[in-house]
Scaffold this motif. Structure first.
Motif, PDB file in Angstrom:
ATOM      1  N   GLN A 244       2.601   1.889  -3.597  1.00 21.93           N
ATOM      2  CA  GLN A 244       1.983   2.349  -4.750  1.00 21.93           C
ATOM      3  C   GLN A 244       1.108   3.605  -3.732  1.00 21.93           C
ATOM      4  O   GLN A 244       1.142   4.173  -5.198  1.00 21.93           O
ATOM      5  N   ASN A 245       1.382   3.869  -2.765  1.00 22.19           N
ATOM      6  CA  ASN A 245       0.884   5.379  -3.189  1.00 22.19           C
ATOM      7  C   ASN A 245       2.093   6.680  -3.276  1.00 22.19           C
ATOM      8  O   ASN A 245       2.450   7.717  -3.101  1.00 22.19           O
ATOM      9  N   SER A 246       3.394   5.794  -3.026  1.00 23.43           N
ATOM     10  CA  SER A 246       4.558   6.699  -3.110  1.00 23.43           C
ATOM     11  C   SER A 246       4.616   7.322  -4.667  1.00 23.43           C
ATOM     12  O   SER A 246       4.327   6.833  -5.199  1.00 23.43           O
ATOM     13  N   LYS A 247       5.144   7.887  -4.755  1.00 18.69           N
ATOM     14  CA  LYS A 247       5.727   9.120  -5.648  1.00 18.69           C
ATOM     15  C   LYS A 247       7.201   9.011  -6.149  1.00 18.69           C
ATOM     16  O   LYS A 247       7.315   9.470  -6.912  1.00 18.69           O
TER      17      LYS A 247
ATOM     18  N   ASP B 171       0.945  -1.003  -0.035  1.00 19.83           N
ATOM     19  CA  ASP B 171      -0.078  -0.381   0.015  1.00 19.83           C
ATOM     20  C   ASP B 171       1.056   1.577   0.188  1.00 19.83           C
ATOM     21  O   ASP B 171       0.092   2.322  -0.818  1.00 19.83           O
TER      22      ASP B 171
END
Length: 282
Positions: A112-115, A109
């Motif tokens: 997935q949300n990391s830049k 998770d």
């Protein structure tokens, strides 16, 4: 010279005034905030990346430990204690894998949300999740096999107990039958004899007036012996006559100086008519 100095002072003052105004402007402050936010975000990304590497390393180490444990456990599952230990170890491994699964899900998770571009890390996490799922299936299968083996062993133990009970019952029957046969053999070979005067024989109810053995024989009056161990009877008498029915060629009476001996030459023939020997003495 004084004029030049004045011009220089004015220029410096103007520059300082301009710098101070720039630092206090909204655009400058916005750029400064964006820079600080970028630094913080970069630090967070680096921390997430390092944390991800740490989790992946831990999971890989746990998987290696699981593979090593599997090899050791499969060599120690033949006895009850070994199977119980194996089952406990499998449960511990499942707990460790469940924890690793939670950590991988959480990490996935975050990635997935990391830049940051974490394509390779996400691919590694996916592979590790697949390995954990496979190991979980393997352990479930092993535990099913252990339970089935325990059930089989329990069933075999019940059969063995039943067989032992049957053997004991058969043995008891055999012992009883053997005892019955032994008693029958003893009974078959039990004979009785009594040597006394005719008067004593009549008084004891052995003979009637015609010297015939009564139907109701008082066996307690006789000497009880095993015919296989009786080959002669020595009597302290001067004369002896066999009154009971025995083949005359199966025995002989030998007179000694002060005794008389009844010699049984053929025991089977001698006792074939009656098992009661009555001898009248004088």
């Amino acid at each position: 010279m004084k004029k030049t100095f004045k011009i220089l002072v004015v220029v410096l003052a103007t520059g300082l005034l301009t710098t101070s105004c720039v630092e206090k402007s909204k655009k400058y402050q916005q750029l400064l905030s964006e820079k600080e936010a970028a630094v913080v975000e970069n630090q967070q990304i680096e921390a997430e990346y390092n944390n991800a590497l740490g989790i992946i390393s831990d999971v890989e180490n746990n998987l290696q430990a699981i593979r090593e444990a599997e090899g050791l456990m499969m060599m120690n599952n033949e006895n009850l204690a070994g199977r119980e230990k194996l089952n406990a170890e499998l449960n511990q491994i499942k707990e460790a894998m469940a924890l690793n699964g939670v950590r991988l899900d959480s990490l996935n998770d975050v990635l997935q949300n990391s830049k940051r571009d974490n394509k390779q890390l996400r691919s590694t996490v996916k592979k590790l999740q697949a390995q954990l799922e496979e190991k979980t299936r393997v352990i479930d299968s092993l535990q099913i096999q252990i339970n089935e083996r325990d059930n089989q062993i329990t069933g075999l133990n019940v059969k063995v107990e039943n067989l032992n009970a049957d053997i004991k019952e058969v043995q008891a029957i055999n012992d009883s039958q053997a005892q019955t046969i032994a008693d029958q053999i003893v009974q078959m070979n039990t004979v009785y004899y009594m040597a006394a005067t005719k008067k004593e024989l009549k008084e004891n109810g052995i003979l009637n007036s015609k010297y015939i053995l009564n139907k109701e024989v008082p066996t307690e009056k006789f000497v009880q012996v095993d015919k296989r161990e009786l080959d002669k009877i020595t009597l302290e008498a001067k004369k002896a006559v066999v009154l009971s029915a025995h083949p005359v060629n199966s025995y002989k009476i030998v007179k000694n100086e002060n005794t008389i001996t009844l010699q049984i030459n053929n025991p089977e023939q001698f006792w074939s008519v009656t098992k009661y020997l009555v001898i009248s003495t004088k």
